[in-house]
Design a protein around this motif. Structure first.
Motif, PDB file in Angstrom:
ATOM      1  N   THR A 147      -1.928   1.136  -4.579  1.00  0.00           N
ATOM      2  CA  THR A 147      -1.006   0.007  -4.444  1.00  0.00           C
ATOM      3  C   THR A 147       0.207   0.228  -5.335  1.00  0.00           C
ATOM      4  O   THR A 147       0.077   0.635  -6.494  1.00  0.00           O
ATOM      5  CB  THR A 147      -1.699  -1.305  -4.850  1.00  0.00           C
ATOM      6  OG1 THR A 147      -2.842  -1.512  -4.014  1.00  0.00           O
ATOM      7  CG2 THR A 147      -0.761  -2.496  -4.700  1.00  0.00           C
ATOM      8  N   GLY A 148       1.388  -0.039  -4.773  1.00  0.00           N
ATOM      9  CA  GLY A 148       2.625  -0.011  -5.544  1.00  0.00           C
ATOM     10  C   GLY A 148       3.026  -1.417  -5.937  1.00  0.00           C
ATOM     11  O   GLY A 148       2.624  -2.400  -5.304  1.00  0.00           O
TER      12      GLY A 148
ATOM     13  N   HIS B 121      10.970  -0.449   0.026  1.00  0.00           N
ATOM     14  CA  HIS B 121      11.076  -1.908  -0.047  1.00  0.00           C
ATOM     15  C   HIS B 121      10.767  -2.385  -1.471  1.00  0.00           C
ATOM     16  O   HIS B 121      11.458  -3.267  -2.002  1.00  0.00           O
ATOM     17  CB  HIS B 121      10.119  -2.552   0.953  1.00  0.00           C
ATOM     18  CG  HIS B 121      10.215  -4.051   0.992  1.00  0.00           C
ATOM     19  ND1 HIS B 121      11.291  -4.718   1.517  1.00  0.00           N
ATOM     20  CD2 HIS B 121       9.356  -5.020   0.540  1.00  0.00           C
ATOM     21  CE1 HIS B 121      11.102  -6.029   1.409  1.00  0.00           C
ATOM     22  NE2 HIS B 121       9.940  -6.232   0.817  1.00  0.00           N
ATOM     23  N   LEU B 122       9.747  -1.817  -2.088  1.00  0.00           N
ATOM     24  CA  LEU B 122       9.418  -2.209  -3.462  1.00  0.00           C
ATOM     25  C   LEU B 122      10.534  -1.828  -4.429  1.00  0.00           C
ATOM     26  O   LEU B 122      10.757  -2.524  -5.434  1.00  0.00           O
ATOM     27  CB  LEU B 122       8.105  -1.549  -3.901  1.00  0.00           C
ATOM     28  CG  LEU B 122       6.824  -2.022  -3.220  1.00  0.00           C
ATOM     29  CD1 LEU B 122       5.644  -1.176  -3.689  1.00  0.00           C
ATOM     30  CD2 LEU B 122       6.544  -3.500  -3.484  1.00  0.00           C
TER      31      LEU B 122
ATOM     32  N   PRO C 111       0.823  -1.221   0.000  1.00  0.00           N
ATOM     33  CA  PRO C 111       0.000   0.000   0.000  1.00  0.00           C
ATOM     34  C   PRO C 111       0.850   1.260   0.000  1.00  0.00           C
ATOM     35  O   PRO C 111       1.890   1.334   0.658  1.00  0.00           O
ATOM     36  CB  PRO C 111      -0.820  -0.130   1.288  1.00  0.00           C
ATOM     37  CG  PRO C 111      -0.018  -1.035   2.165  1.00  0.00           C
ATOM     38  CD  PRO C 111       0.719  -1.967   1.262  1.00  0.00           C
ATOM     39  N   LEU C 112       0.389   2.267  -0.748  1.00  0.00           N
ATOM     40  CA  LEU C 112       1.061   3.553  -0.836  1.00  0.00           C
ATOM     41  C   LEU C 112       0.230   4.634  -0.152  1.00  0.00           C
ATOM     42  O   LEU C 112      -0.856   4.363   0.350  1.00  0.00           O
ATOM     43  CB  LEU C 112       1.294   3.907  -2.312  1.00  0.00           C
ATOM     44  CG  LEU C 112       2.130   2.910  -3.116  1.00  0.00           C
ATOM     45  CD1 LEU C 112       2.244   3.366  -4.571  1.00  0.00           C
ATOM     46  CD2 LEU C 112       3.511   2.715  -2.498  1.00  0.00           C
ATOM     47  N   HIS C 113       0.746   5.864  -0.133  1.00  0.00           N
ATOM     48  CA  HIS C 113       0.088   6.990   0.538  1.00  0.00           C
ATOM     49  C   HIS C 113      -0.667   7.801  -0.508  1.00  0.00           C
ATOM     50  O   HIS C 113      -0.070   8.560  -1.291  1.00  0.00           O
ATOM     51  CB  HIS C 113       1.152   7.850   1.236  1.00  0.00           C
ATOM     52  CG  HIS C 113       0.583   8.978   2.026  1.00  0.00           C
ATOM     53  ND1 HIS C 113       1.238  10.187   2.180  1.00  0.00           N
ATOM     54  CD2 HIS C 113      -0.576   9.102   2.721  1.00  0.00           C
ATOM     55  CE1 HIS C 113       0.518  10.991   2.922  1.00  0.00           C
ATOM     56  NE2 HIS C 113      -0.584  10.367   3.259  1.00  0.00           N
TER      57      HIS C 113
ATOM     58  N   VAL D 257      11.775  -4.314 -11.653  1.00  0.00           N
ATOM     59  CA  VAL D 257      11.392  -2.933 -11.945  1.00  0.00           C
ATOM     60  C   VAL D 257      10.234  -2.589 -11.014  1.00  0.00           C
ATOM     61  O   VAL D 257       9.369  -3.435 -10.756  1.00  0.00           O
ATOM     62  CB  VAL D 257      10.962  -2.780 -13.423  1.00  0.00           C
ATOM     63  CG1 VAL D 257      10.353  -1.408 -13.672  1.00  0.00           C
ATOM     64  CG2 VAL D 257      12.146  -3.011 -14.351  1.00  0.00           C
ATOM     65  N   ALA D 258      10.200  -1.374 -10.483  1.00  0.00           N
ATOM     66  CA  ALA D 258       9.130  -0.955  -9.579  1.00  0.00           C
ATOM     67  C   ALA D 258       8.236   0.075 -10.260  1.00  0.00           C
ATOM     68  O   ALA D 258       8.694   0.860 -11.088  1.00  0.00           O
ATOM     69  CB  ALA D 258       9.706  -0.372  -8.291  1.00  0.00           C
ATOM     70  N   VAL D 259       6.930   0.056  -9.890  1.00  0.00           N
ATOM     71  CA  VAL D 259       5.966   1.034 -10.393  1.00  0.00           C
ATOM     72  C   VAL D 259       5.200   1.573  -9.184  1.00  0.00           C
ATOM     73  O   VAL D 259       4.493   0.814  -8.516  1.00  0.00           O
ATOM     74  CB  VAL D 259       5.001   0.407 -11.418  1.00  0.00           C
ATOM     75  CG1 VAL D 259       3.999   1.447 -11.895  1.00  0.00           C
ATOM     76  CG2 VAL D 259       5.772  -0.170 -12.596  1.00  0.00           C
TER      77      VAL D 259
END
Length: 267
Positions: free
Chosen positions: A155-156, A185-186, A147-149, A166-168
């Motif tokens: 959601t990330g 972390h992601l 979960p993101l802010h 790769v992260a989004v």
């Protein structure tokens, strides 16, 4: 190896000014890895994303949504897979919206807000809910979630196959300690991160609580996480190419590993 084709770079709504360099479509990307593919978010760029997959013979696709704000789902009913009798779109979204995402989306995209109910489209839409921190698997492509802010939640994603990642992170407003820890972390050691940088550093103080970041805070998070590069996206709809190129010069002076995402970029 992971590849991520960016089909939409605008946040809030499709771009309000002509933008041949950075693009006008709202958020959407296609992730490929391990011989499979998934669409991430379904902004207005989803039409092109779905068409690209259909050209590869993919009538059966997975769509992973960061959240259900309109700029991230407005392209859903235009996916060409939903316009075919043999098409299947499996939608994966956080369980915060309930156990049946398909029902939520059907309630959102129906008359009088949309002329045709999703249930009347020729293709089949299936809804799948996942919990916070779940890892989704599509063949050899794994997608870690956190979960993101963002107002209402978002959601990330961390996309992994083999030793590549790769992260989004769209949408995310840095500044919440717990969510920033999840974001780092992601992004830990990823080759690249695609991040929400809607604001300039000058604009950000007047937009606290809106759920988006500025490029300076994004760069800080990405470098703390050890990301190799950052593609900054979710461009404000009225920001034209001249303004975006000027901001890109400024941010690359801070870190040359960062740049502003362009429609059609392949990460």
């Amino acid at each position: 190896m992971i590849s991520l084709t960016i089909h939409g770079t605008r946040g809030s709504l499709p771009g309000a000014t002509p933008s041949p360099i950075f693009g006008n479509e709202s958020i959407c990307a296609v992730a490929r890895g391990g011989g499979t593919a998934a669409i991430l978010d379904a902004g207005s760029g989803a039409l092109a994303a779905g068409a690209a997959l259909l050209a590869e013979g993919r009538t059966d696709i997975d769509l992973v949504l960061s959240h259900l704000h309109l700029d991230h789902v407005i392209g859903l009913p235009f996916l060409p897979q939903l316009l075919r009798g043999d098409g299947i779109v499996r939608v994966h979204v956080s369980e915060r919206y309930g156990p049946d995402p398909g029902a939520v989306l059907s309630d959102l995209l129906r008359p009088p807000w949309f002329p045709i109910p999703l249930s009347r489209l020729p293709g089949r839409l299936e809804g799948h809910a996942f919990g916070d921190g779940a890892t989704l698997r599509f063949g050899r492509l794994a997608i870690e979630t956190a979960p993101l802010h963002h107002p209402g939640g978002a959601t990330g994603f961390r996309l992994c196959t083999g030793g590549d990642a790769v992260a989004v992170l769209l949408d995310h407003e840095p500044g919440d300690a717990q969510a920033d820890t999840a974001a780092r972390h992601l992004m830990r050691g990823v080759r690249a991160a695609v991040m929400d940088a809607a604001w300039t550093p000058q604009e950000a103080p007047g937009r606290v609580g809106w759920g988006h970041g500025c490029w300076l805070s994004c760069i800080r998070l990405a470098r703390e996480a050890g990301a190799g590069a950052a593609y900054l996206s979710h461009h404000a709809p009225a920001r034209d190419d001249v303004a975006l190129l000027d901001e890109e010069r400024r941010l690359r002076a801070v870190w040359n590993g960062a740049l502003l995402a362009r429609g059609g970029d392949v990460v």
